[in-house]
Design a protein around this motif. Structure first.
Motif, PDB file in Angstrom:
ATOM      1  N   PHE A   1       0.842  -1.190   0.000  1.00 18.12           N
ATOM      2  CA  PHE A   1       0.000   0.000   0.000  1.00 18.12           C
ATOM      3  C   PHE A   1       0.878   1.241   0.000  1.00 18.12           C
ATOM      4  O   PHE A   1       1.978   1.236   0.540  1.00 18.12           O
ATOM      5  CB  PHE A   1      -0.895   0.019   1.251  1.00 18.12           C
ATOM      6  CG  PHE A   1      -1.791  -1.172   1.338  1.00 18.12           C
ATOM      7  CD1 PHE A   1      -3.033  -1.164   0.728  1.00 18.12           C
ATOM      8  CD2 PHE A   1      -1.398  -2.316   2.013  1.00 18.12           C
ATOM      9  CE1 PHE A   1      -3.865  -2.269   0.792  1.00 18.12           C
ATOM     10  CE2 PHE A   1      -2.222  -3.428   2.086  1.00 18.12           C
ATOM     11  CZ  PHE A   1      -3.460  -3.399   1.465  1.00 18.12           C
TER      12      PHE A   1
ATOM     13  N   ILE B   1      -2.900  -0.934   7.565  1.00 21.77           N
ATOM     14  CA  ILE B   1      -4.069  -0.953   6.684  1.00 21.77           C
ATOM     15  C   ILE B   1      -5.009  -2.080   7.112  1.00 21.77           C
ATOM     16  O   ILE B   1      -6.219  -1.882   7.237  1.00 21.77           O
ATOM     17  CB  ILE B   1      -3.644  -1.127   5.209  1.00 21.77           C
ATOM     18  CG1 ILE B   1      -2.601  -0.092   4.789  1.00 21.77           C
ATOM     19  CG2 ILE B   1      -4.859  -1.123   4.296  1.00 21.77           C
ATOM     20  CD1 ILE B   1      -2.983   1.342   4.989  1.00 21.77           C
TER      21      ILE B   1
ATOM     22  N   TYR C   1      -9.081  -1.753   8.708  1.00 25.43           N
ATOM     23  CA  TYR C   1     -10.276  -2.444   8.231  1.00 25.43           C
ATOM     24  C   TYR C   1     -10.832  -3.409   9.269  1.00 25.43           C
ATOM     25  O   TYR C   1     -12.044  -3.519   9.444  1.00 25.43           O
ATOM     26  CB  TYR C   1     -10.002  -3.165   6.914  1.00 25.43           C
ATOM     27  CG  TYR C   1      -9.922  -2.211   5.759  1.00 25.43           C
ATOM     28  CD1 TYR C   1     -11.071  -1.601   5.253  1.00 25.43           C
ATOM     29  CD2 TYR C   1      -8.706  -1.886   5.186  1.00 25.43           C
ATOM     30  CE1 TYR C   1     -11.008  -0.705   4.201  1.00 25.43           C
ATOM     31  CE2 TYR C   1      -8.633  -0.988   4.128  1.00 25.43           C
ATOM     32  CZ  TYR C   1      -9.777  -0.405   3.645  1.00 25.43           C
ATOM     33  OH  TYR C   1      -9.714   0.483   2.610  1.00 25.43           O
TER      34      TYR C   1
ATOM     35  N   PHE D   1     -10.426   4.432  11.109  1.00 29.61           N
ATOM     36  CA  PHE D   1      -9.604   4.929  10.014  1.00 29.61           C
ATOM     37  C   PHE D   1      -8.946   6.252  10.397  1.00 29.61           C
ATOM     38  O   PHE D   1      -9.615   7.183  10.832  1.00 29.61           O
ATOM     39  CB  PHE D   1     -10.462   5.085   8.752  1.00 29.61           C
ATOM     40  CG  PHE D   1     -11.079   3.773   8.344  1.00 29.61           C
ATOM     41  CD1 PHE D   1     -10.360   2.864   7.599  1.00 29.61           C
ATOM     42  CD2 PHE D   1     -12.363   3.429   8.748  1.00 29.61           C
ATOM     43  CE1 PHE D   1     -10.909   1.637   7.241  1.00 29.61           C
ATOM     44  CE2 PHE D   1     -12.922   2.208   8.398  1.00 29.61           C
ATOM     45  CZ  PHE D   1     -12.190   1.319   7.644  1.00 29.61           C
TER      46      PHE D   1
ATOM     47  N   LYS E   1     -13.987   6.188   6.368  1.00 30.11           N
ATOM     48  CA  LYS E   1     -13.528   5.063   5.558  1.00 30.11           C
ATOM     49  C   LYS E   1     -13.385   5.488   4.101  1.00 30.11           C
ATOM     50  O   LYS E   1     -12.426   5.107   3.429  1.00 30.11           O
ATOM     51  CB  LYS E   1     -14.518   3.903   5.679  1.00 30.11           C
ATOM     52  CG  LYS E   1     -14.129   2.665   4.912  1.00 30.11           C
ATOM     53  CD  LYS E   1     -15.141   1.548   5.133  1.00 30.11           C
ATOM     54  CE  LYS E   1     -14.734   0.290   4.418  1.00 30.11           C
ATOM     55  NZ  LYS E   1     -15.711  -0.813   4.668  1.00 30.11           N
ATOM     56  N   GLU E   2     -14.310   6.300   3.606  1.00 32.79           N
ATOM     57  CA  GLU E   2     -14.270   6.761   2.219  1.00 32.79           C
ATOM     58  C   GLU E   2     -13.010   7.593   1.957  1.00 32.79           C
ATOM     59  O   GLU E   2     -12.351   7.427   0.925  1.00 32.79           O
ATOM     60  CB  GLU E   2     -15.522   7.567   1.881  1.00 32.79           C
ATOM     61  CG  GLU E   2     -16.799   6.749   1.847  1.00 32.79           C
ATOM     62  CD  GLU E   2     -17.327   6.371   3.247  1.00 32.79           C
ATOM     63  OE1 GLU E   2     -17.042   7.097   4.241  1.00 32.79           O
ATOM     64  OE2 GLU E   2     -18.004   5.339   3.342  1.00 32.79           O
TER      65      GLU E   2
ATOM     66  N   ASN F   1     -10.037   5.278   1.953  1.00 31.96           N
ATOM     67  CA  ASN F   1      -9.958   4.544   0.684  1.00 31.96           C
ATOM     68  C   ASN F   1      -9.454   5.423  -0.452  1.00 31.96           C
ATOM     69  O   ASN F   1      -8.796   4.929  -1.374  1.00 31.96           O
ATOM     70  CB  ASN F   1     -11.320   3.956   0.317  1.00 31.96           C
ATOM     71  CG  ASN F   1     -11.695   2.782   1.190  1.00 31.96           C
ATOM     72  OD1 ASN F   1     -10.853   2.155   1.805  1.00 31.96           O
ATOM     73  ND2 ASN F   1     -12.976   2.498   1.258  1.00 31.96           N
ATOM     74  N   SER F   2      -9.750   6.705  -0.409  1.00 37.09           N
ATOM     75  CA  SER F   2      -9.283   7.595  -1.476  1.00 37.09           C
ATOM     76  C   SER F   2      -7.801   7.933  -1.324  1.00 37.09           C
ATOM     77  O   SER F   2      -7.144   8.269  -2.298  1.00 37.09           O
ATOM     78  CB  SER F   2     -10.126   8.868  -1.534  1.00 37.09           C
ATOM     79  OG  SER F   2      -9.867   9.686  -0.409  1.00 37.09           O
TER      80      SER F   2
ATOM     81  N   ASN G   1      -3.621   3.594  -1.661  1.00 36.64           N
ATOM     82  CA  ASN G   1      -3.632   2.914  -2.959  1.00 36.64           C
ATOM     83  C   ASN G   1      -2.915   1.575  -2.850  1.00 36.64           C
ATOM     84  O   ASN G   1      -1.733   1.533  -2.515  1.00 36.64           O
ATOM     85  CB  ASN G   1      -2.904   3.758  -4.005  1.00 36.64           C
ATOM     86  CG  ASN G   1      -3.640   5.017  -4.332  1.00 36.64           C
ATOM     87  OD1 ASN G   1      -4.627   4.979  -5.030  1.00 36.64           O
ATOM     88  ND2 ASN G   1      -3.170   6.138  -3.792  1.00 36.64           N
TER      89      ASN G   1
END
Length: 160
Positions: free
Chosen positions: A95, A113, A117, A122, A133-134, A137-138, A141
């Motif tokens: 990641f 990471i 989850y 987060f 969380k959004e 996630n953005s 990577n």
């Protein structure tokens, strides 16, 4: 997976064939779509030049070489993760995130990471500030690199 299957899979890497893969893995009809993408990805990796396989390999790269469509996305994703897990174990997932202040990518600890989850908590990987969380996630990577096993397979199969 028994020793005979493991040896058959090791041989399969040198001459991938979809029917043989289905037999080696004792696949059901449901598994055959995932196996198809495993076959496509491995076959394409065998055709790549060594320098193209060192370092960063993305989901987008695998998606492009797999020939998957949007309707096949779940099976494609499962195929990529099958390549991470035993008995394949030819790629490792890692990641990273882009550090805006330094204008460079930063590799993140995979356990951080996984814990985020697992715990559903987060935090910004660089500042430690709690985020959604959004947003997480953005920022984060996933990418892949060949494992030691993967390097052995793909480097030994190339024409120099």
């Amino acid at each position: 997976m028994n020793g005979i299957q493991e040896r058959a899979l090791a041989d399969w890497f040198h001459q991938p064939d979809l029917d043989k893969l289905n037999k080696i893995l004792d696949s059901s009809i449901k598994d055959e779509s995932v196996n198809y993408f495993i076959y496509k990805i491995v076959s394409q990796l065998l055709l790549e030049q060594k320098e193209n396989l060192s370092g960063f390999l993305s989901f987008n790269y695998f998606y492009g070489i797999s020939g998957a469509t949007a309707e096949q996305l779940d099976d494609f994703i499962e195929a990529v993760y099958m390549l991470v897990r035993y008995p394949f174990s030819i790629i490792n997932q890692k990641f990273r995130m882009f550090d805006e202040s330094r204008k460079q990518w930063v590799v993140l600890d995979a356990s951080m990471i996984e814990d985020a989850y697992k715990d559903e908590e987060f935090f910004h990987p660089l500042t430690g500030k709690e985020i959604s969380k959004e947003t997480f996630n953005s920022l984060v990577n996933p990418y892949f690199e060949l494992s030691e096993k993967g390097r052995e397979i793909f480097n030994s199969s190339k024409v120099v």
